[in-house]
Design an enzyme around this catalytic site. Structure first.
Site, PDB file in Angstrom:
ATOM      1  N   GLU A 151       0.953  -1.440  -0.023  1.00 25.94           N
ATOM      2  CA  GLU A 151      -0.024  -0.181   0.014  1.00 25.94           C
ATOM      3  C   GLU A 151       0.953   1.260   0.038  1.00 25.94           C
ATOM      4  O   GLU A 151       0.481   2.124  -0.595  1.00 25.94           O
ATOM      5  CB  GLU A 151      -0.939  -0.020   1.246  1.00 25.94           C
ATOM      6  N   HIS A 195     -11.080  -5.853   9.166  1.00 20.35           N
ATOM      7  CA  HIS A 195     -12.043  -5.656   7.924  1.00 20.35           C
ATOM      8  C   HIS A 195     -13.049  -4.768   8.159  1.00 20.35           C
ATOM      9  O   HIS A 195     -13.868  -4.843   7.368  1.00 20.35           O
ATOM     10  CB  HIS A 195     -12.263  -6.990   7.330  1.00 20.35           C
TER      11      HIS A 195
END
Length: 661
Positions: A400, A467
């Protein structure tokens, strides 16, 4: 032994001597000024000049360089005037960062130099992005990114080299190995014999050269440049060298054995090159003395010009205006009820916005894990690669930080970027690029960062602590970022298209539970919804619920179930900037305010809104501003525990408490 002139003419060799000597003489002057208290800090590159000068001269002037704080020779070889550089070092408003940044923490698009940040590693990924732009534009150029040997221990180094190799990008990663990262020696940094050995692990070529030999550096970088352009591949160059001063002057050099100074003094790049030129009779002692004197006079004249710089003028409004780039003028209309529309789900509205933005702007690139053929974890980008190709719909390695840095690099060459986080939770490993590089770059030196970061967020799907987080408050606190959080399909498309048009970095939160649970008629044509403008969902007089995202759905359901309560419902839509005028209007209409959000209570955006209302609307209130938020715990996996965690569980109780005042 005869000097290897590397195919250079006598005039070129003599000019290279001037270029090499100039930063050394500047540094010697800076050390005098430091002792006189006329400058506050200095990072010396004495002993390493051949690397910065040789590498810069080997490139074309319109090729991007990402230097560090010891690379004065990059700036002088790109012919940046010393007077303005000195203003920069002194924090004057005539400096390149207008007094907002220190030393070499700035960039200059005119000179194709991208400024560093103190974290050292992130500029390597920015180089990837600029090189990707070259590749997409089929431009025969390279990007040169500097690192120290200590920086090769950072994760950013690994990520940037891996991305460059996987994507076949024309980047030269140049490592200045001077033996010490501040005071930590190389044997405490890595176990490989040389840094160049690391190149093979990424599938690229690497070489170790004498970084104190100007012509070797120049010739190597020139050859590597040709290789990178011809083969469209990256290359790692390790330059062995030594700095003859401390990490910065205040740190000293007690940790370095005296014998090392004696050894490297014999390898001084300027002394070596002078001896070569003298031996080849390309220069005489008198000519060398004359060149030195001329350069010293030039330095004094430049410093005198810098001293005439204007007095610092502190303008608070100007400082605030500098945080964000001015909004782009878009040809897109704002949404209206008259536009022809088709029923679309939330996820389809976002895909529609992506498709039409890609169609409208050939400079737009989307990057993310599994977003091409697979269509992304939530299938938001499904089908786009078949239309726009893998160059613009780019699958990325799992890194990322590097991809966010690359997005900024694309901006250097005028492209726009969208980065999809597979889950908003995963943005934490790219946090530095967002809050320190993307957010601050316009304020620091006026470089726009047209990057949209798509953030699938939120709970309610039993996905557990990693998540399901609502992490929007992490970014609202950072000046330079915009934070958008739609709750309807119409707003999802319009706000996304507005974010893509915006020259500032935008965090675009998409609640996962909304993707396929809501739908409405969405205009077929491209349009925008203005960032920073709230939406009054319904008007009421008893209580105002100020919320966003899934909170809007919860509040609508509650209001529908309690028609006896006149609920004013305000959907913020944008969290940075906030629509304070709309908030004030809701407070005035009701006198009682509940701020509702899915994020945890402590430090959430609700605290900021409640504080603002208390400061600016106190006289309109009939009760304290209350907050209804999720528990101050990580998000549990068990769905019953998750229901208990969420703010929705306490919404009715919060409303009853507020109405009871």
């Amino acid at each position: 032994m005869t000097m290897d002139r590397k195919g250079l003419s006598p005039d070129q060799l003599k000019e290279m001597y001037r270029q090499l000597l100039y930063p050394r003489l500047i540094e010697e002057k800076m050390l005098i000024l430091l002792r006189q208290g006329k400058i506050s800090k200095w990072f010396s590159g004495i002993g390493q000049e051949a690397i910065a000068v040789g590498a810069t001269l080997a490139l074309d002037p319109d090729e991007w360089i990402m230097p560090l704080h010891r690379n004065l020779g990059v700036f002088t070889a790109r012919n940046m005037p010393l007077s303005r550089l000195f203003m920069q070092w002194q924090g004057m408003q005539e400096g390149y960062s207008m007094g907002r940044e220190r030393s070499f923490h700035f960039g200059s698009p005119e000179h194709h130099i991208c400024g560093m940040i103190s974290h050292l590693g992130p500029q390597l990924a920015v180089a990837d992005g600029a090189a990707l732009a070259y590749r997409l534009n089929e431009t025969s150029r390279v990007v040169l990114a500097f690192s120290g040997e200590g920086g090769t221990s950072e994760g950013d180094f690994h990520e940037a080299l891996n991305v460059a190799a996987v994507w076949d990008l024309p980047v030269i990663f140049l490592v200045e190995n001077n033996g010490y990262a501040l005071s930590t020696p190389v044997q405490e940094q890595f176990r490989c014999i040389s840094i160049a050995d690391k190149a093979r692990g990424y599938g690229m070529e690497g070489i170790t050269i004498d970084g104190n030999d100007l012509l070797t550096v120049y010739d190597t970088i020139k050859g590597v440049r040709d290789y990178c352009i011809r083969n469209q591949k990256p290359y790692l160059v390790e330059c062995t060298t030594f700095r003859m001063r401390g990490h910065e002057e205040a740190s000293g050099t007690k940790y370095v054995p005296d014998a090392l100074f004696d050894l490297w003094a014999q390898k001084d790049p300027i002394a070596q090159y002078e001896q070569q030129l003298l031996k080849e009779q390309l220069l005489t002692e008198d000519e060398i003395a004359s060149i030195r004197q001329t350069l010293k006079q030039q330095i004094e004249a430049e410093l005198e010009a810098a001293d005439s710089g204007s007095t610092l003028i502190i303008d608070t409004a100007a400082e605030l205006d500098a945080v964000y780039a001015a909004p782009a003028i878009t040809a897109l209309p704002t949404v209206t009820d008259e536009m022809p529309a088709t029923e679309k789900r939330f996820v389809e509205a976002i895909r529609d916005g992506l498709y039409q933005s890609l169609e409208r702007d050939a400079q737009l690139v989307i990057m993310g894990q599994d977003i091409a053929e697979y269509g992304g974890a939530f299938k938001v980008t499904e089908g786009l690669v078949a239309v726009f190709g893998k160059e613009r719909i780019r699958n990325t390695p799992i890194c990322e930080s590097a991809i966010l840095g690359a997005a900024l690099g694309l901006n250097l060459e005028g492209k726009k970027a969208i980065v999809e986080m597979q889950f908003a939770d995963f943005v934490s490993v790219g946090f530095n690029q967002i809050v320190n590089n993307l957010a601050k770059i316009h304020y620091r030196w006026g470089q726009a960062a047209n990057v949209v970061i798509r953030m699938p967020t939120g709970a309610g799907v039993g996905a557990g602590p990693f998540h399901s987080q609502s992490n929007e408050a992490w970014f609202v606190h950072t000046p330079g970022l915009k934070v958008v959080y739609p709750s309807t399909a119409v707003d999802a498309k319009g706000l996304l298209m507005a974010a893509i048009e915006d020259p500032n970095p935008v965090l675009f939160f998409e609640h996962k539970a909304l993707y396929r649970s809501i739908s409405e008629p969405v205009p077929d044509e491209p349009y925008v919804v203005e960032i920073g403008k709230a939406r009054r969902v319904q008007e009421g007089t008893d209580i105002a619920i100020i919320t966003y995202g899934m909170g809007v759905v919860w509040a609508e359901d509650y209001a529908a179930a309690h028609p006896e309560i006149s609920v004013e419902l305000l959907d913020l839509r944008s969290l940075q900037p906030l629509d304070h005028a709309a908030i004030r209007a809701s407070v005035k209409r009701t006198g009682k305010v509940l701020v509702l959000h899915e994020d945890t209570l402590t430090g959430g955006i609700g605290a900021e809104i409640a504080a603002w209302i208390s400061e600016h609307c106190f006289s309109m209130l009939d009760a304290p501003v209350l907050r209804c938020a999720s528990l101050d715990t990580p998000i549990p996996f068990n769905t019953e525990l998750e229901k208990n965690f969420l703010a929705k569980q306490r919404l009715e109780q919060s409303v009853e408490e507020l109405l009871g005042y």
